[in-house]
Scaffold this motif. Structure first.
Motif, PDB file in Angstrom:
ATOM      1  N   GLU A 156       0.841  -1.201   0.000  1.00 12.92           N
ATOM      2  CA  GLU A 156       0.000   0.000   0.000  1.00 12.92           C
ATOM      3  C   GLU A 156       0.877   1.253   0.000  1.00 12.92           C
ATOM      4  O   GLU A 156       0.552   2.244  -0.665  1.00 12.92           O
ATOM      5  N   LEU A 157       2.005   1.205   0.721  1.00  8.92           N
ATOM      6  CA  LEU A 157       2.945   2.335   0.700  1.00  8.92           C
ATOM      7  C   LEU A 157       3.553   2.510  -0.691  1.00  8.92           C
ATOM      8  O   LEU A 157       3.695   3.628  -1.180  1.00  8.92           O
ATOM      9  N   VAL A 158       3.895   1.381  -1.322  1.00  3.65           N
ATOM     10  CA  VAL A 158       4.440   1.441  -2.684  1.00  3.65           C
ATOM     11  C   VAL A 158       3.407   2.052  -3.631  1.00  3.65           C
ATOM     12  O   VAL A 158       3.728   2.950  -4.419  1.00  3.65           O
ATOM     13  N   LEU A 159       2.166   1.583  -3.531  1.00  3.85           N
ATOM     14  CA  LEU A 159       1.099   2.109  -4.390  1.00  3.85           C
ATOM     15  C   LEU A 159       0.918   3.616  -4.162  1.00  3.85           C
ATOM     16  O   LEU A 159       0.786   4.384  -5.121  1.00  3.85           O
TER      17      LEU A 159
ATOM     18  N   GLU B 280       1.661   8.990  -6.197  1.00  2.00           N
ATOM     19  CA  GLU B 280       2.179  10.360  -6.040  1.00  2.00           C
ATOM     20  C   GLU B 280       3.101  10.716  -7.200  1.00  2.00           C
ATOM     21  O   GLU B 280       3.033  11.832  -7.730  1.00  2.00           O
ATOM     22  N   CYS B 281       3.951   9.786  -7.613  1.00  2.69           N
ATOM     23  CA  CYS B 281       4.860  10.038  -8.745  1.00  2.69           C
ATOM     24  C   CYS B 281       4.085  10.269 -10.042  1.00  2.69           C
ATOM     25  O   CYS B 281       4.470  11.104 -10.863  1.00  2.69           O
TER      26      CYS B 281
ATOM     27  N   HIS C  54      15.637   2.117  -3.771  1.00  2.00           N
ATOM     28  CA  HIS C  54      15.060   1.073  -2.915  1.00  2.00           C
ATOM     29  C   HIS C  54      14.347   0.071  -3.827  1.00  2.00           C
ATOM     30  O   HIS C  54      13.512   0.456  -4.642  1.00  2.00           O
ATOM     31  N   PRO C  55      14.667  -1.235  -3.705  1.00  2.00           N
ATOM     32  CA  PRO C  55      14.107  -2.214  -4.654  1.00  2.00           C
ATOM     33  C   PRO C  55      12.577  -2.250  -4.692  1.00  2.00           C
ATOM     34  O   PRO C  55      11.992  -2.491  -5.743  1.00  2.00           O
ATOM     35  N   ARG C  56      11.916  -1.994  -3.570  1.00  2.00           N
ATOM     36  CA  ARG C  56      10.454  -2.055  -3.571  1.00  2.00           C
ATOM     37  C   ARG C  56       9.837  -0.801  -4.190  1.00  2.00           C
ATOM     38  O   ARG C  56       8.832  -0.867  -4.889  1.00  2.00           O
TER      39      ARG C  56
ATOM     40  N   HIS D 293       1.991   3.632 -14.761  1.00  2.00           N
ATOM     41  CA  HIS D 293       0.556   3.350 -14.898  1.00  2.00           C
ATOM     42  C   HIS D 293       0.267   1.851 -14.944  1.00  2.00           C
ATOM     43  O   HIS D 293      -0.676   1.379 -14.305  1.00  2.00           O
ATOM     44  N   ALA D 294       1.107   1.107 -15.666  1.00  2.00           N
ATOM     45  CA  ALA D 294       0.920  -0.355 -15.722  1.00  2.00           C
ATOM     46  C   ALA D 294       1.165  -0.982 -14.355  1.00  2.00           C
ATOM     47  O   ALA D 294       0.416  -1.868 -13.918  1.00  2.00           O
ATOM     48  N   ALA D 295       2.203  -0.513 -13.657  1.00  2.00           N
ATOM     49  CA  ALA D 295       2.524  -1.055 -12.326  1.00  2.00           C
ATOM     50  C   ALA D 295       1.419  -0.727 -11.327  1.00  2.00           C
ATOM     51  O   ALA D 295       1.017  -1.577 -10.526  1.00  2.00           O
ATOM     52  N   ILE D 296       0.909   0.500 -11.385  1.00  2.00           N
ATOM     53  CA  ILE D 296      -0.175   0.914 -10.484  1.00  2.00           C
ATOM     54  C   ILE D 296      -1.407   0.056 -10.730  1.00  2.00           C
ATOM     55  O   ILE D 296      -2.063  -0.406  -9.791  1.00  2.00           O
ATOM     56  N   GLU D 297      -1.704  -0.169 -11.985  1.00  2.00           N
ATOM     57  CA  GLU D 297      -2.878  -0.985 -12.332  1.00  2.00           C
ATOM     58  C   GLU D 297      -2.740  -2.408 -11.782  1.00  2.00           C
ATOM     59  O   GLU D 297      -3.657  -2.954 -11.180  1.00  2.00           O
ATOM     60  N   GLU D 298      -1.552  -2.985 -11.955  1.00  2.00           N
ATOM     61  CA  GLU D 298      -1.348  -4.370 -11.514  1.00  2.00           C
ATOM     62  C   GLU D 298      -1.377  -4.486  -9.995  1.00  2.00           C
ATOM     63  O   GLU D 298      -2.023  -5.367  -9.438  1.00  2.00           O
TER      64      GLU D 298
END
Length: 199
Positions: A81-84, A89-90, A129-131, A140-145
């Motif tokens: 959830e923090l990554v998302l 934000e980015c 940071h790897p995560r 956008h693709a990463a957020i969607e997944e």
């Protein structure tokens, strides 16, 4: 997860596989049936006593196992959830005066001499940071997944919590429920592993 198991003969051993207790339960169950069929009621009573002691240990072990699964999934959900939030934000903004509230939270443990003073500096640190690194597939693709995976993880987390609670309360879930949880957890792990590997 390690667990001290008192075997039917009174010997205490450390195990990490509840199937060892399940094997003993199956053996005791079959011996109970034989004693019952033979009319040996006192032996049947003694076997039932052993069975209940073993079953209690197995149930407690399984409750602790699902509790550990729940805690692991809590961390997984919280981390992603923090990554998302960071990726969102980015994707949404690039014009910042200083650190955002989220960056302050994410970089809270960084030494004072390494703390960034601008949003862009913080972004560069987080990109190492790897995560939190922005994946090659694009934001956008990463957020969607990840937006699909997090609700799945929450659902499996809630199932683990319910299984632990039921077992601690003395309610034994049926095998179909246990199998469904294992299948969903394994599928979730494979999806997260695939997502991380593809980054």
């Amino acid at each position: 997860m390690k667990f001290e198991w008192e075997q039917p003969d009174g010997t205490v051993v450390e195990i990490s596989d509840p199937d060892l207790i399940a094997d003993v339960l199956n053996d005791l169950r079959s011996r109970i049936e034989i004693a019952k069929a033979d009319g040996r009621s006192m032996e049947e009573a003694a076997l039932r006593s052993k069975f209940d002691g073993q079953y209690g240990q197995w149930r407690w072990y399984m409750a602790r196992y699902y509790q550990a699964e729940h805690h692991g999934l809590l961390r997984l959900v919280r981390n992603w959830e923090l990554v998302l939030s960071w990726w969102t934000e980015c994707a949404e903004s690039s014009d910042h005066e200083g650190l955002s509230e989220l960056q302050e939270t994410l970089l809270a443990g960084v030494s004072a001499d390494l703390r960034p003073t601008s949003w862009e500096e913080a972004r560069k640190i987080l990109d190492y940071h790897p995560r939190f690194k922005i994946p090659p597939c694009g934001l956008h693709a990463a957020i969607e997944e990840i937006s699909i995976l997090i609700p799945l993880a929450k659902s499996v987390r809630d199932a683990a919590e319910k299984l632990a609670k039921d077992l601690f309360d003395g309610t034994m879930p049926n095998q179909e429920v246990l199998n469904r949880f294992k299948s969903r957890r394994d599928e979730l792990k494979a999806q997260f592993d695939g997502f991380v590997a593809g980054r």
